[in-house]
Design a protein around this motif. Structure first.
Motif, mmCIF file in Angstrom:
data_model
loop_
_atom_site.group_PDB
_atom_site.id
_atom_site.type_symbol
_atom_site.label_atom_id
_atom_site.label_comp_id
_atom_site.label_asym_id
_atom_site.label_seq_id
_atom_site.Cartn_x
_atom_site.Cartn_y
_atom_site.Cartn_z
ATOM 1 N N MET A 1 0.678 -1.040 0.010
ATOM 2 C CA MET A 1 0.048 0.243 -0.183
ATOM 3 C C MET A 1 0.980 1.555 -0.018
ATOM 4 N N ARG A 2 2.214 1.439 0.316
ATOM 5 C CA ARG A 2 2.886 1.871 0.768
ATOM 6 C C ARG A 2 3.395 2.388 -0.547
ATOM 7 N N PHE A 3 4.008 1.530 -1.278
ATOM 8 C CA PHE A 3 4.505 2.082 -2.577
ATOM 9 C C PHE A 3 3.278 2.301 -3.989
ATOM 10 N N ILE A 4 2.413 1.925 -3.283
ATOM 11 C CA ILE A 4 1.177 2.714 -4.301
ATOM 12 C C ILE A 4 0.903 4.228 -4.073
ATOM 13 N N ARG A 5 0.856 4.697 -2.378
ATOM 14 C CA ARG A 5 0.847 5.704 -2.173
ATOM 15 C C ARG A 5 1.760 6.267 -2.915
ATOM 16 N N LEU A 6 3.279 6.856 -3.234
ATOM 17 C CA LEU A 6 4.707 6.975 -3.489
ATOM 18 C C LEU A 6 4.377 6.717 -4.531
ATOM 19 N N ILE A 7 3.797 6.032 -5.120
ATOM 20 C CA ILE A 7 3.647 6.262 -7.179
ATOM 21 C C ILE A 7 2.386 7.111 -7.285
ATOM 22 N N PHE A 8 1.698 7.363 -6.851
ATOM 23 C CA PHE A 8 0.372 8.110 -6.722
ATOM 24 C C PHE A 8 0.794 9.811 -5.934
ATOM 25 N N VAL A 9 1.543 9.807 -5.376
ATOM 26 C CA VAL A 9 2.564 11.271 -4.961
ATOM 27 C C VAL A 9 3.124 11.555 -6.204
ATOM 28 N N ALA A 10 3.929 10.634 -6.731
ATOM 29 C CA ALA A 10 5.622 10.911 -7.542
ATOM 30 C C ALA A 10 4.313 11.773 -9.068
ATOM 31 N N ALA A 11 3.643 11.068 -9.074
ATOM 32 C CA ALA A 11 2.079 11.118 -9.960
ATOM 33 C C ALA A 11 1.524 12.448 -10.289
ATOM 34 N N LEU A 12 1.921 13.162 -8.665
ATOM 35 C CA LEU A 12 0.911 14.361 -8.469
ATOM 36 C C LEU A 12 2.074 15.377 -8.418
ATOM 37 N N ALA A 13 2.953 15.051 -7.804
ATOM 38 C CA ALA A 13 4.003 16.147 -8.399
ATOM 39 C C ALA A 13 4.394 16.336 -9.761
ATOM 40 N N LEU A 14 4.107 15.171 -10.413
ATOM 41 C CA LEU A 14 5.185 15.216 -11.842
ATOM 42 C C LEU A 14 3.311 15.948 -12.595
ATOM 43 N N VAL A 15 2.285 15.972 -12.201
ATOM 44 C CA VAL A 15 1.477 16.379 -13.522
ATOM 45 C C VAL A 15 1.851 18.160 -12.919
ATOM 46 N N LEU A 16 1.860 18.801 -11.065
ATOM 47 C CA LEU A 16 1.839 19.957 -10.937
ATOM 48 C C LEU A 16 2.799 20.435 -11.641
ATOM 49 N N VAL A 17 4.093 19.777 -11.200
ATOM 50 C CA VAL A 17 5.174 20.572 -12.206
ATOM 51 C C VAL A 17 5.075 21.064 -13.253
ATOM 52 N N ALA A 18 4.660 19.949 -13.970
ATOM 53 C CA ALA A 18 4.365 20.147 -15.787
ATOM 54 C C ALA A 18 3.424 21.606 -16.175
ATOM 55 N N VAL A 19 2.160 21.792 -14.696
ATOM 56 C CA VAL A 19 1.058 22.759 -15.184
ATOM 57 C C VAL A 19 1.774 23.982 -14.850
ATOM 58 N N ALA A 20 3.286 24.156 -14.222
ATOM 59 C CA ALA A 20 3.356 25.086 -13.557
ATOM 60 C C ALA A 20 4.755 24.902 -14.446
ATOM 61 N N LEU A 21 5.601 24.607 -15.034
ATOM 62 C CA LEU A 21 5.893 25.154 -16.139
ATOM 63 C C LEU A 21 5.492 25.441 -17.156
ATOM 64 N N ALA A 22 4.517 24.553 -17.247
ATOM 65 C CA ALA A 22 3.189 25.157 -18.905
ATOM 66 C C ALA A 22 2.536 26.455 -18.830
ATOM 67 N N ASN A 23 2.407 26.720 -17.093
ATOM 68 C CA ASN A 23 1.580 28.599 -16.933
ATOM 69 C C ASN A 23 2.742 29.280 -16.342
ATOM 70 N N ARG A 24 3.562 29.705 -16.867
ATOM 71 C CA ARG A 24 4.811 30.542 -15.558
ATOM 72 C C ARG A 24 4.046 32.163 -16.582
ATOM 73 N N ASP A 25 3.588 32.117 -17.632
ATOM 74 C CA ASP A 25 3.126 33.807 -18.203
ATOM 75 C C ASP A 25 2.115 34.470 -16.279
ATOM 76 N N MET A 26 2.514 35.633 -16.216
ATOM 77 C CA MET A 26 1.899 36.809 -15.324
ATOM 78 C C MET A 26 0.251 36.725 -15.898
ATOM 79 N N VAL A 27 -0.284 36.567 -15.200
ATOM 80 C CA VAL A 27 -1.247 36.878 -14.947
ATOM 81 C C VAL A 27 -2.059 38.373 -13.994
ATOM 82 N N THR A 28 -2.924 39.366 -14.701
ATOM 83 C CA THR A 28 -3.680 40.715 -13.601
ATOM 84 C C THR A 28 -4.780 39.788 -13.198
#
Length: 127
Positions: A1-28
């Protein structure tokens, strides 16, 4: 179960980093419609990266859902507390009843409950 949780957290972190890199433009972000803030004295706007807007909106949505569910389930928690108090009261009552009925019995009932003498044994003398 711990391994599945680790895989999920790693995938979530990867998605969050990808979203952050794709949306770096400044908005008001403005708190009020166009030019309405000037009547209140100030600009009432903020310039931030787009990924920050996305993450904060997601976090606020999760917080709102958490509060909503906590309030919705309040009656379940109240009923559970009431039933728990009733169980404690009934267990205490059963304990008191056991103590009261475990007391020494009446002498007549004690004589009636004595086992019968074995065959061939002498009967007790009657006075």
């Amino acid at each position: 179960m711990r391994f599945i949780r680790l895989i999920f957290v790693a995938a979530l972190a990867l998605v969050l980093v990808a979203v952050a890199l794709a949306n770096r433009d400044m908005v008001t972000l403005s708190a009020f419609p166009a030019n309405f803030g000037q009547y209140l004295g100030g600009t009432w706007s903020l310039t931030v990266p787009m990924f920050l807007v996305i993450f904060v909106a997601f976090a606020l949505g999760m917080l709102a859902g958490l509060v909503w569910e906590w309030l919705r389930e309040a009656h379940f928690r109240r009923e559970a507390r009431q039933r728990n108090a009733e169980v404690v009261r009934l267990e205490s009552e059963v304990g008191h009843l056991r103590d009261r009925h475990a007391a020494p019995r009446d002498e007549v009932l004690a004589i009636l409950d004595e086992p019968a003498p074995a065959k061939g044994a002498a009967l007790p003398a009657v006075r």
